[in-house]
Design an enzyme around this catalytic site. Sequence first.
Site, PDB file in Angstrom:
ATOM      1  N   GLU A   1       0.792  -1.152   0.027  1.00  0.00           N
ATOM      2  CA  GLU A   1      -0.127   0.088   0.045  1.00  0.00           C
ATOM      3  C   GLU A   1       0.995   1.206  -0.092  1.00  0.00           C
ATOM      4  OE1 GLU A   1      -3.454   2.583   2.620  1.00  0.00           O
ATOM      5  OE2 GLU A   1      -2.314   0.774   3.730  1.00  0.00           O
TER       6      GLU A   1
ATOM      7  N   ASP B   1       5.121   4.826   3.515  1.00  0.00           N
ATOM      8  CA  ASP B   1       4.851   6.128   3.991  1.00  0.00           C
ATOM      9  C   ASP B   1       5.988   6.614   4.256  1.00  0.00           C
ATOM     10  OD1 ASP B   1       1.990   7.868   3.677  1.00  0.00           O
ATOM     11  OD2 ASP B   1       3.680   8.816   4.162  1.00  0.00           O
TER      12      ASP B   1
ATOM     13  N   ASP C   1      -1.941  11.598  -3.135  1.00  0.00           N
ATOM     14  CA  ASP C   1      -1.963  12.914  -3.616  1.00  0.00           C
ATOM     15  C   ASP C   1      -2.314  12.927  -5.025  1.00  0.00           C
ATOM     16  OD1 ASP C   1      -1.539  15.574  -4.197  1.00  0.00           O
ATOM     17  OD2 ASP C   1      -0.137  15.731  -2.664  1.00  0.00           O
TER      18      ASP C   1
END
Length: 223
Positions: free
Chosen positions: A47, A72, A121
């Site tokens: 992910e 992330d 984003d």
Amino acid sequence: MGRHKLARFAANQVARNVFERGKPHYETICGNWHETYFHNTNPIALELACGRGEYTVALAEKFPEQNFIGVDIKGARLWKGSQQCLQKGLHNAAFLRTQIQNIEMFFAAGEVSEIWLIHPDPRPKDGDERRRLTNPRFLQHYRNIGKPGMWLRLRTDSDQLFHYTMEVLQNEKITDLSYTEDLYESPLIADHLDINGEPIRTKYEEMFVAKGHKIHYLKCRLW
């Protein structure tokens, strides 16, 4: 820096399921995820830009026969998913703190079977096109670490990102493309249900849906 962030950074430093700079295996994990961390040969799904890791947690809980890694750069965000996995005893989930453009430093060729992009984003400015996670240069990164025929999945409320991605894919080597511009009215919602049969939602999607935004989704195989 707030005390909450400092506390979360400290928790990440001792969490066995968080890989970040300065911790053991961070620089040697590439090609060794199965042996070093998961201790199995099950398929690995990523992910990317996972934020709080809602999908990493929910999918790991639903599919114990697969491995999931949330990626992330924001440590204070992925802390949430890390702690949830530890509390649930989910040993088939991990979190990696790095920039997405550096992904090939952490995964070897053929190590990844699936990639999820959940409300990344959209980078709406024309000058930011190369930073969109479905830009051709990112697709090449994914191919370089993925198995042939790996799944790529994008879920977004951004009309612009969705249509941009559809255009990009016209010039890419893909198969099995499926898509919808209204996920909640599509049978493809089945790809997004948690262990209880409820739709998996990020914090941001809850806000998007409350404002009446439609959620778009596409999936295809990259070759």
